[in-house]
Design an enzyme around this catalytic site. Structure first.
Site, mmCIF file in Angstrom:
data_model
loop_
_atom_site.group_PDB
_atom_site.id
_atom_site.type_symbol
_atom_site.label_atom_id
_atom_site.label_comp_id
_atom_site.label_asym_id
_atom_site.label_seq_id
_atom_site.Cartn_x
_atom_site.Cartn_y
_atom_site.Cartn_z
ATOM 1 N N ASP A 1 0.881 -1.166 0.000
ATOM 2 C CA ASP A 1 0.000 0.000 0.000
ATOM 3 C C ASP A 1 0.920 1.217 0.000
ATOM 4 O O ASP A 1 1.375 1.661 1.043
ATOM 5 C CB ASP A 1 -0.880 -0.043 1.262
ATOM 6 N N HIS B 1 -10.109 2.245 10.605
ATOM 7 C CA HIS B 1 -9.144 1.403 11.314
ATOM 8 C C HIS B 1 -9.628 1.187 12.754
ATOM 9 O O HIS B 1 -9.253 0.218 13.400
ATOM 10 C CB HIS B 1 -7.755 2.057 11.357
ATOM 11 N N ASP C 1 -10.666 -4.108 1.608
ATOM 12 C CA ASP C 1 -9.733 -3.369 2.458
ATOM 13 C C ASP C 1 -9.281 -4.346 3.547
ATOM 14 O O ASP C 1 -9.842 -5.435 3.699
ATOM 15 C CB ASP C 1 -10.432 -2.133 3.048
ATOM 16 N N ARG D 1 -4.795 12.076 1.702
ATOM 17 C CA ARG D 1 -4.697 10.923 0.791
ATOM 18 C C ARG D 1 -5.608 11.086 -0.427
ATOM 19 O O ARG D 1 -5.550 10.294 -1.360
ATOM 20 C CB ARG D 1 -5.061 9.651 1.552
ATOM 21 N N ARG E 1 5.960 2.989 3.165
ATOM 22 C CA ARG E 1 6.209 1.801 3.994
ATOM 23 C C ARG E 1 7.699 1.523 4.235
ATOM 24 O O ARG E 1 8.037 0.757 5.122
ATOM 25 C CB ARG E 1 5.609 0.557 3.318
ATOM 26 N N LYS F 1 -9.662 3.122 -4.743
ATOM 27 C CA LYS F 1 -10.227 2.815 -3.429
ATOM 28 C C LYS F 1 -10.776 4.101 -2.799
ATOM 29 O O LYS F 1 -10.444 5.198 -3.280
ATOM 30 C CB LYS F 1 -9.175 2.157 -2.533
ATOM 31 N N HIS F 2 -11.606 4.100 -1.779
ATOM 32 C CA HIS F 2 -12.221 2.989 -1.061
ATOM 33 C C HIS F 2 -13.707 3.005 -1.396
ATOM 34 O O HIS F 2 -14.439 3.816 -0.821
ATOM 35 C CB HIS F 2 -12.057 3.160 0.438
#
Length: 499
Positions: free
Chosen positions: A90, A203, A277, A160, A98, A190-191
């Site tokens: 991701d 989350h 997701d 984002r 990341r 997405k989403h």
């Protein structure tokens, strides 16, 4: 290759693999590969940062050599898998989301501020990101966001998203998707059905989007339909409830047959791959007591790839036993064809890439020239020079790193800020997320707003533009320059604008 039913189901699973982890956990992934024969892995930096975009964190964790460790793990895991693994990450703003010490690109909100040739530039960003990922043995980037960020207090999308303009988000998310696929790797919008106007972080809990079908068709669904009409091959479904689409019930879209099969595949005509997701997210993770039931629900709702399942063995077993042969076959064919298309089957040993940092910096300069700008007030350069020459200009910096070189780079003569008639105020916003006012100390904010009221101040804002609302009325400042990021190339561009 003749596969049995269990092996076919397993191809639809892409659990999380952590780059920084224990040897015991690495071996657990190996067991999932050899015993369960999973289809892919989705890499995250570490367990500490898995549920959020990577930032500097308080946990003490040995994180040196992340890139080398990632490559080592990809080679290690591929070498023991009978069927080559589909490797995902991701990386909305590149590997750097990341992996430290890799090229970072501007956030989507920054790219949304480009003024000229924006589609072309965003496509180039996607292409460069994709090429870097491909070099690392990654086949699929779980990006970009096609969410329209109409709620400025959105705790999870914000920077984002490409912005709050539906048409612009549609064009730029598709441009990013196109760039990634031109580099030969997969991408997804997405989403679905749109996470931009929510006030809860999925989350942590279940966001509820209370809009009518007409409102959704005018906003949230537009970028997805735009992509579908232009041949987008993968869409990620988010964990948010849209009661208007589920007969008034608060069912997460990611496990809703009405939303995935009825709306996305049926009404909107999407016939590509649907990916869930992360199934470990709190919006859905605690909904079912029996391990594997969440995976079954997500699969039967219409997801072809199940991302970040915490119950892989049980999920495979439950889908094998309870899903129809037709459902299993349809999903498997899509996953297998994706693997063939992305070259997954051409297994190779991956080497640690050497990035072209010079080219990256030149491209960053080109982008910064287009998005860094005066967004409020008027900047009179000659007046600034006069103030400097007559010992009336001061400088104050907030939240910068110690020994910041930015002040030294400015071609001005500064006097003590207490004696100055006018001030240049540089603010390096601590966080891109809205939590705790983007990490901005309340007392410091009060000080900045007071300075703007009592003196002529020029605000140099390095960070998320959504944080500007905390700095008082922008008209209180002589001029506001928004840099959007804290890149060196951005600082250079701000200096050019000032001088």
């Amino acid at each position: 290759m003749n596969l049995n039913k269990k092996q076919i189901v397993a191809q639809c699973f892409s659990p999380a693999a952590f780059i920084h982890d224990t040897e015991e956990n690495y071996q657990e992934i190996e067991r999932l590969i050899t015993e369960e024969e999973i289809g892919g892995l989705t890499f995250f930096h570490s367990r500490h940062s898995a549920a959020a975009n990577f930032e500097k964190r308080a946990e003490s964790l040995e994180t040196s050599g992340t890139l080398e460790k990632l490559i080592e793990l990809i080679n290690r895991y591929q070498s023991i898998s009978k069927i080559p693994l589909l490797i995902s990450i991701d990386g909305e703003y590149g590997l750097a989301m990341r992996v430290e010490s890799t090229p970072q690109y501007p956030f989507a909100i920054t790219l949304g501020a480009l003024k000229e040739n924006e589609e072309e530039l965003v496509e180039e960003v996607g292409y460069r990101m994709g090429m870097e990922m491909e070099e690392c043995g990654i086949h699929l980037n779980l990006a970009p966001c096609a969410d329209v960020n109409t709620n400025p207090n959105n705790p999870v999308i914000g920077y984002r998203s490409f912005g709050d303009d539906v048409k612009r988000v549609s064009k730029l998310s598709f441009a990013m998707y196109t760039g990634l696929t031109k580099a030969g790797i997969g991408a997804c919008l997405k989403h679905f059905p749109g996470h931009g106007d929510t006030a809860t972080d999925s989350h942590l809990g279940l966001p509820i989007l209370d809009k009518s079908m007409e409102e959704l068709e005018a906003e949230e669904l537009v970028p997805f339909q735009y992509g579908i009409d232009r041949g987008v091959e993968m869409i990620m479904v988010g964990h948010l409830a849209v009661p208007a689409l589920t007969n008034g019930k608060n069912i997460p879209a990611s496990i809703s047959h009405e939303i995935i099969t009825g709306l996305l595949k049926g009404k909107m005509g999407f016939d590509g791959i649907v990916i869930s997701d992360a199934l470990n997210m709190k919006a859905v993770a605690n909904m079912f007591d029996v391990p594997g039931e969440l995976e079954l629900k997500a699969f039967q709702a219409g997801n072809d790839i199940l991302c970040f399942s915490d119950h892989v063995r049980e999920g495979i077993e439950m889908i094998e036993g309870k899903a129809s042969d037709e459902e299993i076959e349809n999903a498997f064919v899509k996953v297998w064809e994706l693997k063939e298309k992305l070259g997954v089957m051409n297994e190779r040993t991956v080497l640690v890439p050497e990035f072209d940092w010079k080219s990256h910096s030149e491209f960053q300069k080109e982008l910064a020239k287009d998005y860094v700008s005066v967004i409020s007030g008027k900047l009179d350069k000659s007046n600034l020079k006069k103030l400097s020459d007559s010992d009336k200009l001061g400088y104050k910096e907030f939240f910068g790193t110690e020994n910041s070189n930015f002040k030294k780079s400015l071609d001005f003569k500064f006097v003590d800020s207490d004696q100055a008639e006018a001030l240049l105020i540089s603010v390096f916003v601590p966080s891109h997320k809205p939590l705790n006012q983007f990490g901005i100390d309340a007392e410091k904010l009060k000080e900045i707003k007071a300075l703007a009221k009592e003196r002529r101040c020029y605000l140099l804002h390095f960070g998320n533009p959504l944080a500007l609302k905390y700095f008082g009325t922008l008209e209180d400042y002589e001029a506001v320059i928004c840099g959007y990021q804290n890149f060196e190339e951005v600082k250079q561009r701000v200096i050019q604008i000032l001088t």
